[in-house]
Design an enzyme around this catalytic site. Structure first.
Site, PDB file in Angstrom:
ATOM      1  N   HIS A  32       0.813  -1.210   0.000  1.00  0.00           N
ATOM      2  CA  HIS A  32       0.000   0.000   0.000  1.00  0.00           C
ATOM      3  C   HIS A  32       0.850   1.266   0.000  1.00  0.00           C
ATOM      4  O   HIS A  32       0.363   2.336  -0.370  1.00  0.00           O
ATOM      5  CB  HIS A  32      -0.957  -0.010   1.191  1.00  0.00           C
ATOM      6  CG  HIS A  32      -2.123  -0.918   0.989  1.00  0.00           C
ATOM      7  ND1 HIS A  32      -3.376  -0.646   1.501  1.00  0.00           N
ATOM      8  CD2 HIS A  32      -2.245  -2.089   0.314  1.00  0.00           C
ATOM      9  CE1 HIS A  32      -4.204  -1.626   1.161  1.00  0.00           C
ATOM     10  NE2 HIS A  32      -3.534  -2.516   0.441  1.00  0.00           N
ATOM     11  N   HIS A  78      -2.085 -12.841  -2.247  1.00  0.00           N
ATOM     12  CA  HIS A  78      -3.152 -13.511  -1.514  1.00  0.00           C
ATOM     13  C   HIS A  78      -2.823 -14.965  -1.181  1.00  0.00           C
ATOM     14  O   HIS A  78      -3.688 -15.698  -0.703  1.00  0.00           O
ATOM     15  CB  HIS A  78      -4.463 -13.406  -2.298  1.00  0.00           C
ATOM     16  CG  HIS A  78      -5.010 -12.015  -2.324  1.00  0.00           C
ATOM     17  ND1 HIS A  78      -6.185 -11.676  -2.950  1.00  0.00           N
ATOM     18  CD2 HIS A  78      -4.537 -10.859  -1.794  1.00  0.00           C
ATOM     19  CE1 HIS A  78      -6.403 -10.378  -2.811  1.00  0.00           C
ATOM     20  NE2 HIS A  78      -5.407  -9.862  -2.113  1.00  0.00           N
TER      21      HIS A  78
END
Length: 751
Positions: free
Chosen positions: A91, A285
């Site tokens: 991020h 993920h």
């Protein structure tokens, strides 16, 4: 009667109604002066030097130990902080966008508003606090910007993944960026403005988490959104406060195919192709989980709105313990694999091996579970060893299976885990280094040997450099070539001014002005004539044994022209020039990647490719900020380039002089002349003419970019300095200094 003493002040410095409140459309020159020495605790600090003294392996060892050192105040999921730190690094880097090169991990902006309070960054405040003891230990030898990214890399390695490498060199800043346009929405998770419509509303205004009130999710699930989704440039996120996409699907609509379109748009704007995008999602993920243990109304204000007692932390959670198994971050409660702290290919296996049905998280968010109860009891709980779950997926995960372009890539990665591992390693490295610029800025022992096309590679410089006599001889040949001062200056400017201080791309080094796509840009009309003449001079010189690159010669030619123009104005002296540039090849130039550097407007040359809704003077300011110019440098460069005749296509707009090609302060003297009255000559107020107040005779013509230097109070004040009777000398000195600065913006080999 209250015992509280009355404060003698109703308000303190900096409060009250501001100029921006009165005139919100006012040109904001503050973006040219951010990150000044006044905001830094050590303006002379040399971060590269400090980083080189870092015990890099000891730091990595400490970071590895931190991964499994769970703290009671914020316990690690599955006993491992790795997934949290991967998200933190992702991020930080993931705010980068190719449109203007802004965002990214390069200066540690995740510590400051607005990023530290974005809804998509919930709980990353805790991640950085977990890092503080290590940052404290190593001090200024490691910046926050580098530490955030390195920690993500170490997290991957600690969970069994082999990374591609890591390079340091990201120096911290000490205040928020003011130049980055994140969108115009006034509420978190708003998206109406960036898509040019008013339909998308904030899902949880003021709360700073991703979860809407349950009743608002999927109200228009069957509506086709594709025709409405034309994302505003240069944005690379679908809603205010998100990094990329809404994980529930566009506007909370759980449609995997529509989600795939959003993913392709946003990841593409961050310079990722389809294969890199699939690799990043599938690789990222493989680890960790999302958090949505309870309703969103349990979550308190974001860090910038939280109380002092929270000491910069936000999103205080009153659901249960507020942490661990009760954590609320995105509002989604998803665990993808049975090995969330170990690298594996299970994410893709689960994605394709199960059939999925829509369900909701405890917070009411749309997510997916295997049909018929399959997979139950195969996935561990993050905090309770006695609990087991079925794997689950986000709408954005299912996009990899149902998007017609992503599906074959994802299936190939599923069947070939080694290909996924290599693609993820390379895409992750690109993600966390995309905004670092040329390899000359890279530091550290883990820098890969492989040169990558997205790094805009350059050949190695010839160690033999030309001397002063060679430079003088080349200048003489250039000035005898028949090319005008304006042509030489404009070509050098076209080459150097592609530089962006945001992602450190562009600039004169490489001479890519002669290659596609730059040679075909509308802004570069006419440079082919100059390049042909310079290539002839280069060939003749290089046949003599010594070598000069075309990149150097382009800059040297412009420098010679500036010197001549100054001499013609009565000033002696030379303009600084340092050789060492090289010429890139076509094979070293990614045409698609360089296309985003095309100047759609360049006020320094009075060029605009088309008419835009943004005013020309604001586009000029944006360009100046990308060139790292101050307001005085912006002012003196525009005034100088005008009188030198450097306008695009030979335009006379703003050429307020009767002796073009001479480096005089005429632009400022004539702009500030009160005997001239200005009036618009176009309906859109883009062009103007200046007439003698007495005779009505037209004396000059100018653009908005020209007239702003007499209209805007701050720019007029600077123009008055250069337009005064004693300002001519200063004008020449300042122009020469600013010119050399722009010509060397990309010379990181000199810094």
């Amino acid at each position: 009667m209250s015992n509280e003493s009355k404060c003698p002040f109703h308000q303190t410095a900096g409060g009250g109604t501001t100029n921006r409140d009165w005139w919100p459309d006012q040109l904001n020159l503050r973006i040219l002066h951010q990150h000044s020495s006044k905001s830094s605790p050590d303006p002379d600090f040399d971060y590269a030097k400090a980083f080189k003294s870092l015990d890099f392996q000891a730091l990595k060892k400490d970071l590895t130990a931190l991964m499994t050192d769970s703290q009671d105040w914020w316990p690690a999921d599955f006993g491992h902080y790795g997934p949290l730190f991967i998200r933190m690094a992702w991020h930080s880097a993931g705010t980068y966008r190719i449109g203007d090169g802004r965002g990214g991990a390069g200066s540690g902006q995740q510590r400051f508003a607005p990023l530290n309070s974005w809804p998509d960054n919930v709980s990353l405040d805790k991640a950085r606090r977990l890092l503080w003891p290590i940052k404290q230990k190593y001090g200024n030898k490691i910046s926050w910007a580098d530490l955030i990214v390195l920690t993500g890399n170490v997290a991957l390695e600690s969970m069994g993944f082999k990374t591609f490498g890591f390079s340091g060199g990201r120096a911290d800043v000490w205040e928020p960026d003011e130049d980055v346009y994140w969108g115009s929405e006034k509420v978190w998770l708003g998206g109406d403005t960036r898509y040019g419509k008013d339909q998308l509303k904030a899902q949880a205004p003021g709360q700073g988490d991703l979860v809407a009130e349950p009743a608002k999710h999927g109200e228009e699930q069957n509506r086709d959104l594709s025709a409405e989704r034309n994302l505003e440039n240069p944005l690379a996120a679908v809603q205010m406060g998100l990094i990329y996409v809404n994980p529930e699907g566009p506007e909370g609509n759980p449609d995997p195919v529509a989600s795939g379109k959003d993913i392709r748009e946003t990841f593409g704007r961050m310079a990722m192709n389809d294969e890199e995008t699939v690799a990043l999602i599938a690789g990222g993920h493989a680890f960790g989980k999302t958090h949505g243990a309870g309703p969103a109304d349990n979550v308190g204000p974001e860090p910038e709105a939280a109380g002092l007692e929270l000491q910069g932390l936000g999103w205080a959670n009153k659901f249960g313990t507020g942490k661990g198994g009760d954590a609320i971050t995105s509002g989604l409660e998803v665990i993808w694999t049975s090995t969330p702290t170990k690298w594996s290919n299970e994410y893709l296996n689960n994605l394709f091996n199960f059939e999925w049905e829509l369900t909701k998280s405890p917070a009411g968010a749309h997510q997916w579970r295997p049909k018929e109860g399959k997979g139950a009891g195969t996935v561990p709980d993050a905090h309770d060893p006695g609990k087991k779950h079925a794997p689950s997926m986000l709408t954005s995960d299912l996009a990899l299976r149902f998007d017609p372009i992503y599906e074959p890539i994802a299936r190939r990665f599923k069947d070939n885990p080694d290909q996924l591992a290599d693609a993820f390693a390379r895409a992750w490295y690109k993600l966390i280094h995309r905004d670092m610029g040329p390899l000359a800025r890279y530091l550290g022992p883990e820098m890969p040997n492989e040169e990558l096309l997205w790094q805009d590679p350059l050949p190695k410089a010839d160690p033999s450099t030309i001397g002063e006599q060679d430079i003088a001889a080349l200048k003489a040949k250039v000035l005898a070539s028949g090319l005008s001062v304006g042509e030489l200056v404009s070509t050098a400017w076209a080459s150097a001014s592609t530089f962006r201080g945001s992602d450190k791309r562009g600039g004169a080094n490489g001479a890519r002005l002669r290659l596609a796509p730059q040679k075909g840009w509308a802004a570069n009309q006419g440079v082919d004539k100059v390049l042909a003449a310079l290539e002839k001079i280069q060939g003749e010189f290089n046949n003599g044994g010594k070598k000069i690159s075309l990149a150097d010669l382009i800059v040297l030619a412009g420098t010679a022209a500036v010197e001549k123009a100054a001499k013609d104005a009565g000033y002696s002296g030379s303009v600084g020039f340092r050789p060492g540039r090289v010429d890139a090849s076509e094979a070293q130039t990614d045409v698609e990647s360089f296309a985003v550097l095309e100047p759609l407007a360049d006020g320094f040359r009075n060029f605009s490719k088309a008419r835009y809704s943004v005013k020309a003077e604001k586009l000029l300011l944006d360009k100046a900020q990308l060139l790292t110019l101050t307001a005085p440098e912006l002012t003196v460069l525009v005034g100088g380039l005008r009188v030198l005749g450097a306008n695009h296509g030979g335009s006379k707009l703003g050429v307020f002089t009767d002796k073009p090609g001479t480096l005089s302060n005429d632009f400022f003297r004539n702009l500030l002349d009160m005997s001239v009255e200005w009036k618009p000559t176009s309906a859109d107020n883009e062009t103007f003419e200046g007439r003698d107040r007495k005779t009505g005779q037209v004396k000059w013509s100018g653009s908005r970019v020209d007239l702003v230097f007499g209209s805007h109070a701050q720019l007029r004040a600077l123009s008055e300095v250069y337009g005064s009777s004693d300002g001519a000398d200063k004008f020449v000195r300042d122009f020469v200094a600013a010119w050399q600065k722009v010509m060397e913006l990309d010379r990181f080999d000199l810094k």
